[in-house]
Structure formats: structure tokens, C-alpha cells
Enzyme design. Structure first.
Site, PDB file in Angstrom:
ATOM      1  N   HIS A 366       0.799  -1.220   0.000  1.00 47.92           N
ATOM      2  CA  HIS A 366       0.000   0.000   0.000  1.00 47.92           C
ATOM      3  C   HIS A 366       0.831   1.269   0.000  1.00 47.92           C
ATOM      4  O   HIS A 366       0.388   2.295  -0.504  1.00 47.92           O
ATOM      5  CB  HIS A 366      -1.037  -0.060   1.106  1.00 47.92           C
ATOM      6  CG  HIS A 366      -2.117  -1.010   0.702  1.00 47.92           C
ATOM      7  ND1 HIS A 366      -2.105  -2.336   1.047  1.00 47.92           N
ATOM      8  CD2 HIS A 366      -3.175  -0.826  -0.121  1.00 47.92           C
ATOM      9  CE1 HIS A 366      -3.134  -2.922   0.474  1.00 47.92           C
ATOM     10  NE2 HIS A 366      -3.797  -2.045  -0.240  1.00 47.92           N
ATOM     11  N   ARG A 473     -10.046   4.183  -1.334  1.00 48.44           N
ATOM     12  CA  ARG A 473      -9.783   3.195  -0.283  1.00 48.44           C
ATOM     13  C   ARG A 473     -10.069   3.839   1.067  1.00 48.44           C
ATOM     14  O   ARG A 473      -9.232   4.563   1.595  1.00 48.44           O
ATOM     15  CB  ARG A 473      -8.324   2.730  -0.341  1.00 48.44           C
ATOM     16  CG  ARG A 473      -7.955   1.954  -1.594  1.00 48.44           C
ATOM     17  CD  ARG A 473      -6.480   1.589  -1.569  1.00 48.44           C
ATOM     18  NE  ARG A 473      -6.116   0.563  -2.527  1.00 48.44           N
ATOM     19  CZ  ARG A 473      -5.643   0.795  -3.740  1.00 48.44           C
ATOM     20  NH1 ARG A 473      -5.463   2.037  -4.152  1.00 48.44           N
ATOM     21  NH2 ARG A 473      -5.317  -0.207  -4.536  1.00 48.44           N
ATOM     22  N   ARG A 509     -14.898   2.393  -1.465  1.00 49.28           N
ATOM     23  CA  ARG A 509     -14.853   0.992  -1.032  1.00 49.28           C
ATOM     24  C   ARG A 509     -14.954   0.928   0.484  1.00 49.28           C
ATOM     25  O   ARG A 509     -14.319   1.728   1.176  1.00 49.28           O
ATOM     26  CB  ARG A 509     -13.535   0.359  -1.491  1.00 49.28           C
ATOM     27  CG  ARG A 509     -13.482  -1.119  -1.203  1.00 49.28           C
ATOM     28  CD  ARG A 509     -12.249  -1.749  -1.772  1.00 49.28           C
ATOM     29  NE  ARG A 509     -11.056  -1.306  -1.067  1.00 49.28           N
ATOM     30  CZ  ARG A 509      -9.825  -1.642  -1.432  1.00 49.28           C
ATOM     31  NH1 ARG A 509      -9.638  -2.396  -2.498  1.00 49.28           N
ATOM     32  NH2 ARG A 509      -8.781  -1.226  -0.759  1.00 49.28           N
ATOM     33  N   GLU A 607     -11.456 -10.371  -6.538  1.00 50.66           N
ATOM     34  CA  GLU A 607     -10.011 -10.376  -6.247  1.00 50.66           C
ATOM     35  C   GLU A 607      -9.570 -11.662  -5.563  1.00 50.66           C
ATOM     36  O   GLU A 607      -8.431 -11.785  -5.122  1.00 50.66           O
ATOM     37  CB  GLU A 607      -9.620  -9.146  -5.421  1.00 50.66           C
ATOM     38  CG  GLU A 607     -10.424  -8.903  -4.182  1.00 50.66           C
ATOM     39  CD  GLU A 607     -10.020  -7.608  -3.463  1.00 50.66           C
ATOM     40  OE1 GLU A 607      -8.959  -7.037  -3.772  1.00 50.66           O
ATOM     41  OE2 GLU A 607     -10.773  -7.186  -2.562  1.00 50.66           O
ATOM     42  N   ASN A 630      -4.505  -6.681  -8.051  1.00 52.01           N
ATOM     43  CA  ASN A 630      -3.377  -6.810  -7.110  1.00 52.01           C
ATOM     44  C   ASN A 630      -3.543  -8.072  -6.275  1.00 52.01           C
ATOM     45  O   ASN A 630      -2.628  -8.886  -6.155  1.00 52.01           O
ATOM     46  CB  ASN A 630      -3.302  -5.616  -6.162  1.00 52.01           C
ATOM     47  CG  ASN A 630      -3.228  -4.306  -6.899  1.00 52.01           C
ATOM     48  OD1 ASN A 630      -2.863  -4.289  -8.055  1.00 52.01           O
ATOM     49  ND2 ASN A 630      -3.595  -3.227  -6.235  1.00 52.01           N
ATOM     50  N   ASP A 631      -4.722  -8.206  -5.696  1.00 54.15           N
ATOM     51  CA  ASP A 631      -4.955  -9.400  -4.883  1.00 54.15           C
ATOM     52  C   ASP A 631      -5.213 -10.624  -5.739  1.00 54.15           C
ATOM     53  O   ASP A 631      -4.751 -11.721  -5.415  1.00 54.15           O
ATOM     54  CB  ASP A 631      -6.142  -9.166  -3.929  1.00 54.15           C
ATOM     55  CG  ASP A 631      -5.690  -8.408  -2.693  1.00 54.15           C
ATOM     56  OD1 ASP A 631      -4.647  -8.772  -2.137  1.00 54.15           O
ATOM     57  OD2 ASP A 631      -6.359  -7.434  -2.303  1.00 54.15           O
ATOM     58  N   ARG A 641       2.068 -10.528  -2.215  1.00 53.63           N
ATOM     59  CA  ARG A 641       2.325  -9.288  -2.951  1.00 53.63           C
ATOM     60  C   ARG A 641       3.340  -8.388  -2.266  1.00 53.63           C
ATOM     61  O   ARG A 641       3.819  -7.424  -2.843  1.00 53.63           O
ATOM     62  CB  ARG A 641       1.010  -8.527  -3.198  1.00 53.63           C
ATOM     63  CG  ARG A 641       0.310  -8.092  -1.938  1.00 53.63           C
ATOM     64  CD  ARG A 641      -1.132  -7.656  -2.202  1.00 53.63           C
ATOM     65  NE  ARG A 641      -1.276  -6.225  -2.353  1.00 53.63           N
ATOM     66  CZ  ARG A 641      -2.437  -5.601  -2.480  1.00 53.63           C
ATOM     67  NH1 ARG A 641      -3.566  -6.301  -2.498  1.00 53.63           N
ATOM     68  NH2 ARG A 641      -2.502  -4.317  -2.590  1.00 53.63           N
ATOM     69  N   CYS A 678      -9.641  -2.138 -11.177  1.00 56.20           N
ATOM     70  CA  CYS A 678      -9.128  -1.045 -10.352  1.00 56.20           C
ATOM     71  C   CYS A 678      -7.793  -1.412  -9.706  1.00 56.20           C
ATOM     72  O   CYS A 678      -7.257  -0.669  -8.911  1.00 56.20           O
ATOM     73  CB  CYS A 678     -10.138  -0.623  -9.292  1.00 56.20           C
ATOM     74  SG  CYS A 678     -10.456  -1.899  -8.071  1.00 56.20           S
TER      75      CYS A 678
HETATM   76  C1  PEP Z   1      -6.574  -4.928  -5.608  1.00 57.97           C
HETATM   77  O1  PEP Z   1      -6.446  -5.861  -4.826  1.00 57.97           O
HETATM   78  O2  PEP Z   1      -6.279  -4.993  -6.810  1.00 57.97           O
HETATM   79  C2  PEP Z   1      -7.105  -3.631  -5.130  1.00 57.97           C
HETATM   80  C3  PEP Z   1      -7.418  -2.691  -5.978  1.00 57.97           C
HETATM   81  O3  PEP Z   1      -7.228  -3.446  -3.806  1.00 57.97           O
HETATM   82  P1  PEP Z   1      -6.028  -3.246  -2.754  1.00 57.97           P
HETATM   83  O4  PEP Z   1      -4.777  -2.988  -3.558  1.00 57.97           O
HETATM   84  O5  PEP Z   1      -6.394  -2.102  -1.900  1.00 57.97           O
HETATM   85  O6  PEP Z   1      -5.983  -4.536  -2.025  1.00 57.97           O
HETATM   86 MG    MG Z   2      -7.427  -5.848  -2.907  1.00 56.94          MG
END
Ligand code: PEP
Ligand code: MG
Length: 758
Positions: A366, A473, A509, A607, A630-631, A641, A678
Site C-alpha cells: 500500500h 480506499r 470501497r 479479487e 493486485n490481490d 504481494r 481497479c
Molecule cells: C486490488 O487488490 O487490486 C485492489 C485494488 O485493492 P487493494 O490494492 O487495496 O488490495
Molecule cells: Mg485488494
């Protein structure tokens, strides 16, 4: 053996530079294994040679003087085969090379093991004996274990040597300045000055920093010691009633160590040598701990822990008197640390922050996401960075390639200044697209939204030409406070966010804490946090927190009508049912109290792999889907990650991820539910081609990436993107997909994006 091993590794880790580290290795290993010779050879990659760097047993002058072409000799053989070589009579081996200056002729048996760090050969560790006899299995495993453990420490010390201006090496051995390698965290180049940020309570992480006023630092330190002494005396008093005198001896020992000629004398010596009080304390405590750790006697070894404890106590006292942040941040601050957190970032005046470098974390941590939102270059996962030794140094951060140069030489600085210029030109070109719509040449509109999380990044978001916020977020405002924000406080923040883009859509979110997003006031201790209590799971288990947030969100949207709500980390349909039930309840409560608020559009994040396979069931329940790549990438590939060690395995262009994405889009289309992306993948110009081809309805990304993606959308027709996707789906490797897409960008005249992303 385990203790010996641990204490050797510790001593090497604490070494001042590479030369000292190598000297420790050869003397300690020789003694521990009772051999006649121990030698370390290091690979000089530029000259493709192995260099004898340190020896205990061979002629001391041979250090630095003996160089072998990298495939030659027994050393070359160990390096090439990357496995141990155990010989009873080395001189009779066909590949044996004799160097008269080494004085090696007396030694017959030979055991060499490779030193390998992150798949790269660093050198070879060798022991030799006069006896003509192979080494036993225990010796082999000991040497293999020690080489594996030392590889990281050697890499670390090698970098420190370069940083300390010892690129020639104390013994005149030339060493080239190589950049530190991490992962690209946020694009862009930054040239600036290091400010080390660290966890306040961890003595190990205190960096060296130049003392600004030696006398004042000594006074602050003495005051801290007096404070600790008082505390211990008070403890001693309390314990008198319950502990016999001999058990109270520990406290006496503590007091003894705090006598002026004990630990304080060493700390003051380090302050006088130029370090600030906290740094001098870390140095002195480290020396004492190492001395105890090296003791054979188990009881005495344990006393090292007492010294550490004393160190922590003094540090805690120092904290209240010694400022940790620089009085004034340098104009172009690059924040460096073991683990940079969102709150550390927030401490630096935004105008002065140009870069972030973190030992831990990766592209999708993050902090990296935050850096991208703020347009600050970042490199993550720089494992070999000696954080303690770089405060105040000049630095170059290359957020495109993930390289970091500490104390860069002039030619490197010139090269990067040139690159900065090119970057400015590219930004100017991209800026011209700001007012133009994101429409493909065959007239398909792909609205581009921004990801956001702090009020501070709303202005850059607006300037980027975004058509709304695709992901806000909400956990970020929770993370930079010291308690849960109340309903009114939340409502105010959300309203500001909604208003900033109204009437354009804003997707908020619900709370996604857990995983790597901890709230300081709501600690969660888990072995597998990413598979644990996270996102919607916490919200549903704590309706008292979730309902407050839902009410704040609904109230914030009154009269604006542009709010979308998004549910994170959904792994089964029942979670959506439960969340919708609570949302309706919160809505009814507000309506009943006389407010006029419309129900927002609700979406689910896709995700988690299970959500991919139930995408149609999920799509039927809500108004839209948003893919969190991302997840999704982390869970599909089973790659954390945040873990730099496996970061090379993390790639959203992995064929398995691409197939999952296509499956999600097809499922959403079958249910006539709009779907967006996203995750960070949406901001990658190459990946955007594929997402366009798949039929994604809109994309949400960091403001910094938006103009680049708009360029792609305005250049590629959907038809062409479909053809490219079809071919990309036939590849078996992520890197083949990347090369193929880069070639497509070059062909389309967007080579600037490829070069900027080198
Ligand atoms: C993701 O997981 O792609 C996402 C957009 O959420 P975060 O990065 O906040 O987990
Ligand atoms: Mg995520």
C-alpha cells in the site's frame, strides 16, 4: 555447531565493511572446523574473474593479488557447477591451478562450496588441510550452511563498502559501483537526499546519523541513563519484598553496566566520533551483545539478552528527549527505511518528498500505491540496502527499473538528469491529452477513473483529467489516525471526496483492513494475514463498525447522487447477501429518521479465485463488478504481494491471470453487469491493451499513470486490441506477453511509454 554458526553470522552481519566481514569469516570458520586454511574468493563480475579476497592460512599477501578467470581452477569448477567439491588430494585434480605466491603446496585436501545469493554466484568458500583425506559429511554440511547464511551478509557488506566510499576496498581491490536492485514501486526518477525513517522502538533499526551537537547529544544520553538507573533502582526496591538477594543480582548487574566506565563510556565514544545519541547507543550495544554472543559459555551468552534489554530501556528514555525527524527535511527528500509505512510518508511535507525506498514490500504494497497516487517515485524490496548507513547521502531512485544508487558517481548523475529531462518532455506531451476524451479510434469510450485514498491526492487526480474516482480506499483515513474515526468525522471525509468530482461518479470501497493494512489501534496477530481476517470478513464480524461506516457513507451522499459502494475481499455470495442486508438496514434507519437519501449503486470486488468461479452469481446480486488485480494475482499465483523474495514470480501478465480475467469479463457480460479493473494493472499501458481487448467497461488507476493509458486508448482500436489479446493468450510465459505488448506499443508509435518504463 548451531551456536557457532549463529555467532559467526552475527559477527559478519555487524561488520563495518566487506573487508572486515571477510576477515571474520576466514578466521572464525578456520577455528570452528579445525582446518589449516580458510579462504574466500569473490566473483568480480565485470572482469569475469574470481579474486582471492581473504585468507587465514595462505600467504596474507595473496589477498587481492590472486585472480583466476572465472572458469579456471578448482574455484572455477565449484562456481560453474554450483555445488560443493570435496577432494582428498587436490593437486592431483586435472583442473588444479598452482599459484606459488599462495604457499598452497603444503595442503592436500580441499573442500569448496559456492556462495550464492538470489541465484547469483557471489564467490566460493574454501577450507584446506595438510592431511590427504576427504572431509566428512558434517564438515560439508557445515560449510554449505555457513555459505548459504553468509551470502546475504556478504552482499550487504559489499554494498556498504561502495556506500562508504570504499569502492577500492581497504586493501586496494577495485570494486565497481553497482546499483542496489529492488522492484519498481512507483514510476519516475528522483534525485535527492536520503532521510532514514525507522520504527521508533527497535534499536536494531536505528540508523547512523551525523551528530549536530556532540555536547548536547552527550547530555541527552546521560540524562537517559540517569532515568533508566532510577527505574531499575525502583524495581530493585519493589523486588526486595518478593525476591531473595541472589535473584536480585540481575538488577545489580544492570546497574553495574550503567556505571560511567561501562556501556556509557562506549556510547559517548561513538558520539564523539560523530554519531547521534541513538545511533551511538545502537553501535555500543551491538558491540557488547556480539561479545557476549561469541562466548562459549551458555550462561554468559544469555547475558547478551540483558544488554539488549538495557539498550531498549535507554532508547525509550532517549525518545522523549531526542527528536527523530530532521529539523528540516531536505528539499528533495528520499524517504528510506526497513519498512516504510503510510504514516511515515504522511510525516514529510508533501512538496519536499520526491522518492521512497523500502527494504520490504513490493509493487502492490500500500505504500507503493500511495506513492503512485502522490506522483512520488518508489523502489520496493531493496533487500541488500544497509539502511543504517545511508542517512544524509545523495541518492538516485529509478522507479522504472527498481534501481537505487547511493552516492552515485558523476556520470550516473548526468545520465539520470538527462532521463529526467526526457520524462518532463513526455509528461508535457501527455498533458496535452488532458482535455481529450478516452475514446478509441473506432469510437469505444473507456472512461478512465483514478484510485485515491487521501484527501491530499484529490487535486492531482483532478488535474490528471480523470472522469471520476474508480476506487477510494476508505481504510487510508483510518490508518493515519490513532482511533476509529466517528460517524460524523467519516461522513465529512466521504462528503469531501464525493463533492470533489460530483456529479461524476465516485466509488467508495468499504473498509479493507487486515492483510498488510494494519490499524495501529486494532492490532491483528495472524500467521497468514492475507488469508485471514481481512476486508469484508472484519466488517461483517463487527456490525457496530460496519454500520457506522455505512451510515456515514449514506449520509455523505445525500443530495449528490454520485456514490457507488464497493465491497472488498468477497469470497462467497453469502457475504454479499449479508452486506446488502446491513446496507438496507442502515438506509432504512436514515430514511426513518427523516432523511432523504437514495440507495447507492453497489459493486463487488473480484479479487479472490473463488469469486472468479462464481462471477455470474455475484454479478446477479449487484450493479457492477470491479477486478482487484493486485490481490487476484497474489491469490492465483500464491505469491505474497509484499514479499520481495518472491516478487519476481508476481506478474499480472501471467497467462493464468489473463485467462481468469477473460473469464470474469465473459461472466459479467453474460449477466449484463458492467465490469472494471481497479488494480494496478489498469495503469500499465501494455496491460491496458489487453483489458481493452477483453471488453472491460472502464479502468481505474493512479493519477500518475492515467495520461499514459489514455494515450493507449486513443491509439488502439478495440478491434486491434482484440487481435493482440488473441495472440497474447497463446503465450506460455509472462515475459513473452510483455515483450509482445511492448513491440505493439513501439509499432503504434508509443515507444516513449516503453522507454520510460524501460
Ligand atoms: C486490488 O487488490 O487490486 C485492489 C485494488 O485493492 P487493494 O490494492 O487495496 O488490495
Ligand atoms: Mg485488494
Amino acid at each position: 555447531m548451531l551456536n557457532t554458526l549463529r555467532s559467526i553470522v552475527q559477527e559478519v552481519t555487524g561488520a563495518r565493511d566487506l573487508d572486515q566481514a571477510l576477515d571474520v569469516i576466514v578466521t572464525r570458520v578456520k577455528k570452528a572446523m579445525s582446518v589449516d586454511v580458510c579462504t574466500v574468493y569473490l566473483a568480480d563480475r565485470d572482469r569475469r574473474e574470481n579474486v582471492l579476497m581473504a585468507t587465514d592460512g595462505l600467504n596474507a599477501e595473496s589477498a587481492g593479488a590472486i585472480r583466476l578467470k572465472d572458469k579456471l581452477g578448482l574455484i572455477g569448477l565449484v562456481g560453474a557447477r554450483e555445488e560443493p567439491l570435496n577432494l582428498a588430494d587436490a593437486p592431483t585434480h586435472p583442473q588444479y591451478q598452482y599459484f606459488p605466491e599462495s604457499g598452497e603446496e603444503r595442503y592436500r585436501s580441499f573442500l569448496g562450496v559456492p556462495i550464492i545469493h538470489h541465484r547469483q554466484l557471489m564467490g566460493v568458500l574454501v577450507v584446506q588441510r595438510t592431511a590427504k583425506k576427504r572431509f566428512d559429511e558434517d564438515s560439508v554440511t557445515f560449510l554449505v550452511t555457513i555459505a548459504a547464511q553468509l551470502a546475504g551478509a556478504i552482499a550487504h557488506a559489499e554494498v556498504s563498502g561502495g556506500i562508504n566510499g570504499l569502492s577500492k576496498g581497504a586493501k586496494g581491490r577495485a570494486r565497481s559501483i553497482t546499483p542496489l536492485q529492488g522492484q519498481p514501486g512507483s514510476p519516475g526518477v528522483a534525485i535527492g537526499t536520503v532521510v532514514v525513517s525507522f520504527a521508533l522502538a527497535d534499536l536494531k533499526l536505528i540508523p547512523d546519523r551525523k551528530s549536530e551537537d556532540t555536547k548536547a547529544d552527550i547530555a541527552v544520553f546521560k540524562k537517559a541513563v540517569t532515568g533508566v538507573k532510577k527505574d531499575i533502582q525502583a524495581m530493585l526496591e519493589r523486588m526486595k519484598a518478593v525476591l531473595p538477594a541472589e535473584d536480585r543480582a540481575l538488577f545489580d548487574a544492570y546497574l553495574l553496566m550503567l556505571e560511567p566506565n561501562g556501556i556509557p563510556a562506549d556510547v559517548i565514544r561513538h558520539i564523539k566520533q560523530g554519531n547521534w545519541a541513538s545511533g551511538a547507543l545502537r553501535e555500543a550495544i551491538g558491540e557488547h551483545v556480539r561479545a557476549f554472543d561469541a562466548m562459549e559459555d551458555a550462561y554468559l551468552r544469555e547475558r547478551g539478552e540483558d544488554v539488549r534489554d538495557l539498550g531498549r530501556r535507554i532508547l525509550a528514555k532517549l525518545r522523549s528527549n531526542e527528536p527523530v525527524a530532521p529539523k528540516k527535511y531536505p528539499l528533495r527528500t528520499v524517504l528510506v527505511g526497513d519498512e516504510i509505512t503510510a504514516s511515515m510518508l504522511a510525516e514529510v511535507p508533501i512538496k519536499r518528498l520526491v522518492g521512497v525506498v523500502s527494504v520490504r514490500g513490493s509493487q502492490t504494497s500500500h505504500v507503493a500505491i500511495l506513492a503512485r497516487a502522490m506522483g512520488v517515485s518508489a523502489v520496493m524490496g531493496v533487500e541488500d540496502l544497509p539502511v543504517g548507513r545511508v542517512d544524509g547521502r545523495p541518492v538516485i531512485v529509478d522507479g522504472y527499473t527498481g534501481r537505487v544508487y547511493i552516492n552515485p558517481p558523476r556520470q550516473v548523475r548526468e545520465e539520470f538528469k538527462h532521463l529526467l529531462q526526457e520524462e518532463t518532455e513526455l509528461s508535457r506531451e501527455l498533458h496535452e491529452l488532458r482535455e481529450l476524451p478516452a475514446i478509441t479510434p473506432d469510437n469505444v469510450g473507456i472512461p478512465l477513473y483514478v484510485n485515491s485514498g487521501l484527501l491530499a491526492d484529490i487535486s492531482p487526480s483532478r488535474r490528471s483529467g480523470a472522469e471520476g474516482i474508480g476506487l477510494y480506499r476508505t481504510e487510508f483515513p483510518f490508518m493515519i489516525r490513532d482511533r476509529f474515526p466517528g460517524e460524523d468525522e467519516q461522513c465529512q471525509i466521504y462528503r469531501q471526496v464525493l463533492k470533489s468530482f460530483a456529479p461524476a461518479p465516485v466509488t467508495l470501497r468499504t473498509l479493507d483492513v487486515g492483510g498488510d493494512k494494519a490499524l495501529p489501534y486494532f492490532p491483528i496477530e495472524e500467521d497468514n494475514p492475507f488469508l485471514g481476517w481481512r476486508g469484508i470478513r472484519i466488517s461483517l464480524d463487527h456490525p457496530e463498525i460496519f454500520l457506522v461506516q455505512l451510515r456515514a457513507l449514506l449520509r455523505a451522499s445525500a443530495g449528490l447522487g454520485n456514490m457507488n459502494l464497493l465491497l472488498p475481499m468477497v469470497s462467497s455470495v453469502s457475504e454479499v447477501d449479508d452486506a446488502l442486508r446491513l446496507l438496507r438496514r442502515a438506509h432504512h434507519e436514515l430514511i426513518d429518521s427523516g432523511m432523504s437519501i437514495s440507495m447507492p449503486r453497489v459493486g463487488v470486488m473480484i479479487e479472490v479465485p473463488s469469486a472468479v468461479y462464481q462471477v455470474r452469481e455475484l454479478a446477479r446480486r449487484v450493479n457492477f463488478l470491479s477486478i482487484g488485480t493486485n490481490d487476484l494475482t497474489q491469490y492465483l499465483l500464491a505469491v505474497d504481494r509484499n514479499n520481495a523474495r518472491v516478487a519476481n514470480l508476481y506478474d499480472s501478465l501471467h497467462p493464468a491471470v489473463l485467462r481468469a480475467l477473460q473469464q470474469i469479463v465473459d461472466g459479467a457480460k453474460a449477466e449484463k453487469t458492467p465490469v472494471s479493473v481497479c488494480g494496478e494493472m489498469a495503469g500499465d499501458p501494455a496491460a491496458a491493451i489487453l483489458l481493452l481487448g477483453m471488453g472491460i467497461d472502464n479502468l481505474s488507476m493512479s493519477a500518475a499513470n492515467l495520461p499514459r493509458v489514455k494515450w493507449v486508448i486513443r491509439t488502439f482500436t478495440r478491434r486491434r486490441a482484440r487481435l493482440l489479446l488473441k495472440e497474447a493468450l497463446t503465450f506460455e510465459y509472462a515475459h513473452s506477453v510483455r515483450n509482445f505488448l511492448n513491440a505493439a506499443l513501439e509499432d503504434a508509435g508509443l515507444g516513449g511509454l516503453v522507454r520510460a518504463g524501460r
